[in-house]
Design an enzyme around this catalytic site. Structure first.
Site, short mmCIF file in Angstrom:
data_model
loop_
_atom_site.label_atom_id
_atom_site.label_comp_id
_atom_site.label_asym_id
_atom_site.label_seq_id
_atom_site.Cartn_x
_atom_site.Cartn_y
_atom_site.Cartn_z
N PHE A 2 -7.01 -32.42 -50.64
CA PHE A 2 -5.81 -31.58 -49.99
C PHE A 2 -6.31 -30.68 -48.86
CE2 PHE A 2 -2.36 -28.42 -50.26
CZ PHE A 2 -1.41 -29.03 -49.87
N LEU A 38 -5.07 -28.29 -46.18
CA LEU A 38 -4.03 -27.41 -45.88
C LEU A 38 -4.84 -26.18 -44.94
CD1 LEU A 38 -1.16 -26.75 -45.26
CD2 LEU A 38 -1.18 -25.36 -47.26
N THR A 39 -5.67 -25.54 -45.85
CA THR A 39 -6.17 -24.27 -45.07
C THR A 39 -7.36 -24.60 -44.16
OG1 THR A 39 -6.24 -23.24 -47.36
CG2 THR A 39 -7.68 -22.17 -45.92
N PRO A 64 -9.82 -22.46 -41.01
CA PRO A 64 -10.63 -20.87 -40.80
C PRO A 64 -9.58 -19.80 -40.49
CG PRO A 64 -11.65 -22.60 -39.50
CD PRO A 64 -10.18 -23.38 -40.13
N ALA A 123 -6.18 -19.83 -41.06
CA ALA A 123 -4.68 -20.14 -41.75
C ALA A 123 -4.92 -20.39 -43.14
CB ALA A 123 -4.27 -21.16 -41.08
N GLY A 124 -4.79 -19.43 -43.96
CA GLY A 124 -4.58 -19.57 -45.37
C GLY A 124 -3.21 -19.16 -45.98
N GLY A 158 -21.52 -7.17 -73.80
CA GLY A 158 -22.35 -5.98 -73.28
C GLY A 158 -23.44 -6.91 -72.18
N GLU A 216 -4.45 -21.44 -54.00
CA GLU A 216 -2.98 -22.09 -54.44
C GLU A 216 -2.13 -20.77 -54.57
OE1 GLU A 216 -2.31 -25.24 -55.77
OE2 GLU A 216 -4.13 -26.07 -56.20
N GLU A 226 -1.05 -11.87 -54.25
CA GLU A 226 -0.31 -11.15 -53.38
C GLU A 226 1.12 -12.12 -53.12
OE1 GLU A 226 -3.56 -10.91 -52.99
OE2 GLU A 226 -3.55 -9.01 -54.13
C1 LIG Z 1 -12.66 -22.04 -54.45
C2 LIG Z 1 -11.49 -22.39 -53.42
C3 LIG Z 1 -10.89 -23.66 -53.18
C4 LIG Z 1 -9.96 -23.96 -52.49
N1 LIG Z 1 -9.53 -25.08 -52.38
C5 LIG Z 1 -8.53 -25.57 -51.40
C6 LIG Z 1 -8.00 -26.74 -51.06
O1 LIG Z 1 -8.43 -27.78 -51.90
N2 LIG Z 1 -7.20 -27.09 -50.11
C7 LIG Z 1 -6.56 -26.04 -49.19
O2 LIG Z 1 -6.04 -26.27 -48.56
N3 LIG Z 1 -7.13 -24.69 -49.50
C8 LIG Z 1 -8.19 -24.62 -50.42
N4 LIG Z 1 -8.45 -23.23 -50.63
C9 LIG Z 1 -8.03 -22.20 -49.66
C10 LIG Z 1 -6.96 -21.34 -50.38
O3 LIG Z 1 -5.76 -21.86 -50.69
C11 LIG Z 1 -6.84 -19.89 -49.40
O4 LIG Z 1 -8.11 -19.15 -49.62
C12 LIG Z 1 -5.62 -19.20 -49.85
O5 LIG Z 1 -4.59 -19.71 -49.35
C13 LIG Z 1 -5.93 -17.85 -48.95
O6 LIG Z 1 -6.31 -17.91 -47.89
P1 LIG Z 1 -7.22 -17.01 -46.93
O7 LIG Z 1 -8.21 -17.30 -47.86
O8 LIG Z 1 -7.09 -17.65 -45.54
O9 LIG Z 1 -6.89 -15.63 -47.21
P2 LIG Z 1 -5.58 -14.79 -46.15
O10 LIG Z 1 -4.60 -15.49 -46.03
O11 LIG Z 1 -6.43 -14.52 -44.99
O12 LIG Z 1 -5.61 -13.47 -47.19
C14 LIG Z 1 -6.27 -12.51 -47.42
C15 LIG Z 1 -5.98 -11.12 -48.24
O13 LIG Z 1 -4.82 -10.87 -47.37
C16 LIG Z 1 -3.83 -10.96 -48.43
N5 LIG Z 1 -2.39 -11.18 -47.69
C17 LIG Z 1 -2.11 -12.32 -46.96
N6 LIG Z 1 -1.09 -12.37 -46.64
C18 LIG Z 1 -0.32 -11.33 -47.10
C19 LIG Z 1 0.93 -10.54 -46.98
N7 LIG Z 1 1.96 -11.27 -46.39
N8 LIG Z 1 1.26 -9.52 -47.99
C20 LIG Z 1 0.42 -9.02 -48.59
N9 LIG Z 1 -0.80 -9.41 -48.79
C21 LIG Z 1 -1.28 -10.51 -47.89
C22 LIG Z 1 -4.28 -12.38 -49.52
O14 LIG Z 1 -3.57 -12.31 -50.78
C23 LIG Z 1 -5.60 -11.67 -49.55
O15 LIG Z 1 -5.89 -11.01 -50.47
C24 LIG Z 1 -9.37 -22.95 -51.58
C25 LIG Z 1 -9.93 -21.60 -51.80
C26 LIG Z 1 -10.88 -21.45 -52.69
C27 LIG Z 1 -11.61 -20.01 -52.75
#
Ligand SMILES: Cc1cc2nc3c(=O)[nH]c(=O)nc-3n(C[C@H](O)[C@H](O)[C@H](O)COP(=O)(O)OP(=O)(O)OC[C@H]3O[C@@H](n4cnc5c(N)ncnc54)[C@H](O)[C@@H]3O)c2cc1C
Ligand SMILES: Cc1cc2nc3c(=O)[nH]c(=O)nc-3n(C[C@H](O)[C@H](O)[C@H](O)COP(=O)(O)OP(=O)(O)OC[C@H]3O[C@@H](n4cnc5c(N)ncnc54)[C@H](O)[C@@H]3O)c2cc1C
Lengths: 266, 405
Positions: free
Chosen positions: B123, B125-126, B128, B130-131, B343, B367, B371
């Site tokens: 899948f 979606l994510t 560099p 756009a998370g 421990g 997923e 937050e």
């Molecule tokens: C082991 C692993 C497996 C993964 N597998 C997949 C996969 O199979 N497919 C896929 O598409 N993605 C996958 N991901 C990506 C994952 O979905 C993203 O990492 C996640 O959506 C968060 O995005 P980001 O890492 O870009 O963090 P960011 O979106 O940059 O967030 C950074 C921090 O800011 C906080 N934040 C962001 N917006 C807000 C807001 N509006 N208010 C308050 N806090 C906020 C977040 O909670 C986080 O603490 C995976 C990630 C990991 C670690």
């Protein structure tokens, strides 16, 4: 081909504790499981079915909740499963258990082979399998670790038996009763399809009345010649441990061999 | 109301428990230690029916229900997160989404082999940049004749380097992309081996080290138009509905992780002695264990309810989000306490709890981060958010038709 598998529900002995005062097993609250050896018996029967076609019937004698182990057998792939359950069967020793099971097997009709586990992990006698064979007047092949050859048309079987001193190859006519050891195979997991079938199936329960022609005097406690005088835990064996020292593993092994020779163990 | 599992569910739970103990537990420590993904687990999971567990038999699946999917995830993550991730991605995010949104042709071509476990789906979606902020995707899909041409970079994609097929989200409407209007995003089924698509593995992860996580680069990848999933512009809705299933599996898995922490902690608390008594006799240790027991029950009830809603065909975005948020936080807290109870021994990989601790962190991020779920739950409670019916809903479970071939 029609294979019959005898399976027993037993307490999970890894969870059984001994009452320190009375020295008896504490059975309350202990989960019941399918006797582990019997899963190997089921597996072997299923392999024959896969190879030759036909059907596998599982049969168990026990209280109503023993139906759980029959469900497991069906989930693994057994076609039919029958529970023998009646107050009249309660308290059966190995002789009465074998008698009752053999009466039920007679009622099941023609069969080619019967499988049992090598022993039940609670009663531990290993007598029920041979007892059934004797009652049915068929050959018994115990401690089987491999079926080398089987031909249902010609009615022949050749197996390897796992003995303390080594392996023994024996031939027999069919039908025969086999008790199996864990080396014989690796039991499969129930399939999801099998699980669905097992949980939706009806399980016939046969009581003493259903075993026509059987002698009711041979059922249950009254039909059991064995009398348990006392159940106790043998005193723990005290032994001495010695750690064999040495610079290298080779040296330690050599010392160990010397000691074993000196003690006339080897 | 029925709080007891059915025979079917109990037997399935036991089977997957044994499967995980026999097929995963013996090697997991070494795989995790060496950061190795073992692709040999796929055929084993396929044979057991896990890879198509809740997909109807006519689409190659095992024909079980959505509760079974959850139970299987709990049992797998009881042993290790990596195997549960396979379920989340391949079954939850990929296969269930094809089942929900795919045309009959797409289901025959892509869902059947996936449910049988012959191909593995991922899948994407994510990206560099756009998370959480999905609308910031940069990947584009330009229509050219009977193809779309995909360009972009996906990262943090579970199974990226080992999967065969990918669900990729990309902009098809560049005007909407500029306006950040998510109705310009579309979803595509993309195959490994198509020109311009390469994948890579991410190294140095904190947890899920026995799992594969990586990136997907797309450089003018031609995707046949018939591989558009849903309609043009439905990509965002498809992604969010996929997460309803993905998050459910994560919640169920995290529940298993809590149980693993509880069992390990109880065992150790009975063994380890300080001040002349087993540490389980100290009230502060008891408190940590009490919390684990409490969290396990709550997490389990929450995910089972979400599974039940799925079975009924009732929209469950809210309930699933709550289950996922709660279970992942609870698993992380439990793992942290489990390390504490052990421990110094909990601080090294002699015991499993340090792995549980590292693994638990990921699910608080992916997923929907903690937050994001807090925002969702607040918005639901405040009445700012409502779920509208989708053009294609996840089919309700039907024991009859799901087992017809
Ligand atoms: C082991 C692993 C497996 C993964 N597998 C997949 C996969 O199979 N497919 C896929 O598409 N993605 C996958 N991901 C990506 C994952 O979905 C993203 O990492 C996640 O959506 C968060 O995005 P980001 O890492 O870009 O963090 P960011 O979106 O940059 O967030 C950074 C921090 O800011 C906080 N934040 C962001 N917006 C807000 C807001 N509006 N208010 C308050 N806090 C906020 C977040 O909670 C986080 O603490 C995976 C990630 C990991 C670690
Ligand atoms: C705590 C305890 C108390 C007992 N008390 C008495 C007593 O008071 N009087 C007495 O006479 N006996 C007593 N028994 C013995 C009891 O009757 C035996 O457990 C029983 O007859 C089966 O023998 P076994 O367990 O040794 O099985 P084994 O002979 O070791 O079993 C070998 C194989 O036979 C088959 N098999 C055995 N039992 C069954 C079954 N019920 N249904 C289907 N297949 C089966 C299975 O394939 C099994 O693997 C007691 C046993 C226990 C554990």
């Amino acid at each position: 081909m029609h294979a019959i598998v005898c399976i027993k529900q037993v307490p999970d002995t890894t969870e059984v504790k001994i009452d320190p005062v009375r020295g008896t097993l504490i059975r309350e609250g202990v989960p019941s499981i399918l006797n582990p050896f019997d899963t190997y018996a089921i597996e072997e029967a299923l392999r024959l079915k896969e190879q030759f076609g036909g059907k596998v019937t599982a049969i168990s004698m026990g209280p109503p909740q023993a139906i759980e182990v029959l469900k497991e057998a069906v989930a693994m792939g057994c076609d039919e499963a029958i529970l023998l359950s009646d107050r009249a069967f309660a308290g059966s020793d190995t002789w009465a258990t074998a008698y009752t099971l053999s009466q039920a097997i007679r009622r099941l009709g023609p069969f080619d082979i019967i499988f049992c586990g090598r022993q039940a992990i609670d009663g531990d006698t290993g007598q029920v399998g041979p007892g059934i064979a004797r009652q049915l007047k068929i050959n018994q092949l115990t401690y089987v670790c491999k079926i080398q050859h089987i031909d249902f048309d010609k009615g022949e079987i050749r197996v390897e038996r796992l003995l303390e001193e080594g392996r023994e190859v024996v031939e027999s006519r069919l039908p025969a009763l086999l008790t199996v050891v864990k080396d014989i195979n690796q039991p499969r997991y129930p399939t999801f399809k099998g699980i669905r079938r097992a949980s939706r199936m009806e399980y016939p329960i046969w009581t003493a009345k259903d075993l026509e022609g059987a002698n009711p005097a041979y059922f249950g406690l009254d039909g059991s010649p064995t009398r348990v005088v006392r159940v106790f835990t043998p005193p723990p064996r005290s032994g001495q441990t010695e750690i064999i020292q040495g610079e290298t593993v080779q040296e330690q092994a050599a010392k160990l061999v010397e000691k074993l020779l000196a003690e006339k163990i080897i | 109301m029925e709080f007891q599992l059915s025979d079917e569910h109990r037997m399935l739970e036991k089977t997957v428990r044994e499967f995980a103990a026999r097929e995963i537990a013996p090697t997991i420590k070494e795989l995790d230690r060496t950061h190795s993904f073992d692709p040999g687990i796929f055929p084993k999971m396929a044979e057991q029916g896990l890879l198509g567990i809740c997909i109807p038999e006519r689409y190659g699946g095992a024909g079980m229900d959505y509760i079974s999917l959850g139970l299987a995830c709990e049992e797998l993550e009881y042993v290790d997160t990596s195997a549960r991730v396979i379920m989340s991605v391949h079954v939850g995010l990929y296969s269930c989404t094809l089942f929900q949104w795919g045309t009959e042709e797409q289901k025959q071509k892509y869902l059947v082999p996936a449910a049988q476990g012959d191909v593995i789906g991922a899948f994407g979606l994510t990206e560099p940049n756009a998370g959480s902020d999905v609308v910031n995707l940069q990947t584009t899909a330009r229509r050219e004749g009977d193809h779309y041409i995909l360009n972009g970079e996906k990262t943090w994609i579970s199974l990226a380097d080992v999967a065969d097929h990918f669900l990729i989200f990309a902009w098809t409407d560049m005007e909407k992309k500029r306006r950040r209007d998510h109705s310009g995003i579309s979803a595509f089924i993309v195959e490994r081996g198509w020109p311009g698509l390469t994948t890579d593995t991410i190294h140095g992860k904190l947890g899920v080290r026995a799992g594969n996580t990586g990136s997907i680069s797309m450089n003018d990848v031609p995707v046949p138009a018939e591989n558009l999933l849903g309609q043009e512009g439905e990509g965002f809705k498809i992604a969010m509905s996929a997460l309803d299933q993905g998050r459910y599996t994560v919640a169920a898995g995290a529940t298993g992780l809590i149980r693993a922490c509880l069992d390990a902690s109880v065992r150790y608390a009975n063994e380890r002695q300080t001040f002349g008594v087993p540490i389980g006799r100290h009230q502060l240790i008891q408190q940590m264990i009490a919390y684990m027991a409490q969290r396990y029950e709550i997490a389990r009830l929450l995910y089972l309810r979400a599974g039940w809603l799925k079975n009924q065909g009732i929209r469950n975005t809210r309930e699933t989000s709550l289950a996922k948020w709660y279970a992942c936080d609870a698993a992380f807290d439990s793992a942290s306490d489990a390390v504490q109870i052990h421990g110094a021994y909990g601080f090294c990989d002699e015991y499993d709890v340090e792995r549980f601790f590292r693994n638990a962190k990921g699910a608080v991020i992916y997923e929907g981060s903690r937050e994001i779920h807090q925002l969702l739950q607040a918005e639901y409670a405040l009445g700012y958010r409502q779920d509208r019916p989708l053009r294609c809903e996840l089919p309700a479970y039907d024991p009859e038709t799901w087992t017809e071939s």
